[in-house]
Write an enzyme that holds these catalytic residues in place. Structure first.
Site, PDB file in Angstrom:
ATOM      1  N   HIS A  75      39.432  78.983 -37.154  1.00 55.27           N
ATOM      2  CA  HIS A  75      40.245  79.875 -37.534  1.00 55.27           C
ATOM      3  C   HIS A  75      41.262  79.370 -37.967  1.00 55.27           C
ATOM      4  CE1 HIS A  75      42.897  80.664 -34.246  1.00 55.27           C
ATOM      5  NE2 HIS A  75      41.753  80.597 -33.413  1.00 55.27           N
ATOM      6  N   GLU A  91      35.690  83.501 -28.649  1.00 61.94           N
ATOM      7  CA  GLU A  91      36.495  82.273 -28.041  1.00 61.94           C
ATOM      8  C   GLU A  91      36.104  82.460 -26.352  1.00 61.94           C
ATOM      9  OE1 GLU A  91      37.219  79.434 -27.576  1.00 61.94           O
ATOM     10  OE2 GLU A  91      39.280  79.260 -28.484  1.00 61.94           O
TER      11      GLU A  91
END
Length: 388
Positions: free
Chosen positions: A19, A95
């Protein structure tokens, strides 16, 4: 931008993108699997540019983490690609779970969780964290549930590959996720141990490529890792205050002088303290071309058969030089290594501790290894940077 031809039928191609810059990235805070962090203005711009870089790549499916910073990145990437694609969200792509550190600054964690932080950096496979304290409804007994964040993440990555790859045989899929998750995905694909969790750098919007053979008994291959040239970065950035030795690795084939000239121009603004090349004609010629903008660089030529030993000696002496300047918090040395592809591939294999068959070394490209002064773990910053 890495090479991106249409995949041949015998391979499933996977493009992985971290990201873009988030608010917690900018504030130097641990994010983990919390969802409080969103993209910055820079992040949105970089994500769009990443889409532009991928515009000529045919994507058959898109998979993302459910967290906002990734979802916002995907919107900008697809806008830059000028395509509309169905986006599949997978919880496996979240994550790493770091509940005790999420929201805390890197500095605070280093100072207040010193022992845990040392374990996290030096022995990530042994790192434990207590995610929560549960109280029984009618007693004051606390039940502490410990987890192993890195091992749990690797399990998730394995599950993702097992579930998704059979659905897209011979196709190209785009995965947009997080730094830790992409490291785990690459590691589980090409058999990098969890002990090596920190060996792969993942920059915001860095692009990596894995190729999975659809034929039996052929290992997946890493084709590119952490490419950031589409963000106008010559090399992936080091974090602030880093000390150590950075090696720029170029496999010498002498087959495409045009690409070597382009690479020389790319490296024009990069300080190069020394170069080491073998006595093979291809290595000599490539080194001369790459250093045409670096007349003061110390050049060392070594007999081909002695190259690994001399490289190790040079490595040790340069680290000693850096150690003597330890008061300089930003001191590092950059060396250019030009040798035959087998030597370069072996260097990469030693850093990653994986099979050489898992690494697809591309001629006339650049790979970058960083050896931090105060760490035993080297970091592969990028692999197979090209000039397209």
């Amino acid at each position: 931008m890495p090479h991106a031809p249409c995949p041949i039928p015998d391979f499933t191609r996977v493009i992985l993108v971290r990201h873009a810059q988030s608010s917690y990235n900018a504030q130097k805070r641990y994010q983990g699997s919390c969802d409080d962090s969103v993209l910055t203005d820079k992040g949105r711009s970089d994500a769009y540019q990443t889409g532009v870089a991928l515009r000529d790549v045919r994507i058959d499916a898109v998979y993302t983490s459910p967290l906002r910073r990734v979802q916002q990145t995907v919107v900008e990437i697809l806008r830059g690609m000028k395509v509309e694609k169905p986006v599949f969200t997978s919880a496996h792509l979240k994550e790493i779970d770091m509940p005790a550190w999420q929201g805390l600054t890197y500095k605070y964690v280093q100072e207040h969780f010193a022992a845990d932080y040392r374990c996290w950096k030096e022995r990530p496979h042994e790192f434990q964290m207590i995610p929560q304290v549960e109280r029984q409804s009618r007693s004051a007994i606390c039940v502490q549930q410990q987890c192993f964040p890195v091992l749990d993440l690797y399990d998730r990555a394995d599950q993702f590959w097992q579930e998704i790859l059979p659905l897209h045989t011979g196709k190209t899929i785009l995965i947009v996720s997080h730094s830790g998750t992409i490291r785990a995905l690459i590691s589980t694909a090409i058999a990098i141990k969890s002990e090596q969790y920190h060996v792969l750098q993942q920059s915001n919007c860095g692009i990596s490529i894995l190729n999975f053979s659809t034929l039996k008994h052929q290992q997946p291959q890493l084709e590119a890792m952490n490419i950031t040239t589409h963000l106008s970065e010559v090399l992936p950035k080091l974090k602030d205050g880093k000390q150590g030795l950075r090696l720029l690795l170029v496999p010498a084939t002498d087959t495409n002088p045009h690409l070597i000239n382009q690479l020389a121009e790319r490296l024009q603004a990069v300080p190069i303290d020394f170069s080491l090349n073998s006595d093979l004609e291809s290595s000599q010629h490539t080194t001369e071309q790459l250093l045409k903008y670096h007349p003061k660089t110390v050049q060392i030529q070594v007999l081909h058969q002695y190259f690994p030993q001399i490289l190790q000696q040079k490595f040790s002496s340069q680290r000693a030089t850096i150690s003597s300047n330890e008061t300089d918090s930003t001191h590092f040395i950059t060396g250019l290594i030009v040798a035959c592809p087998s030597i370069i591939q072996n260097l990469l294999r030693q850093v990653l501790d994986t099979s050489p068959e898992c690494l697809q070394l591309i001629p006339d490209t650049l790979s970058v290894i960083y050896y931090p002064l105060k760490s035993l773990t080297p970091v592969l910053q990028a692999m197979n940077i090209n000039n397209s």
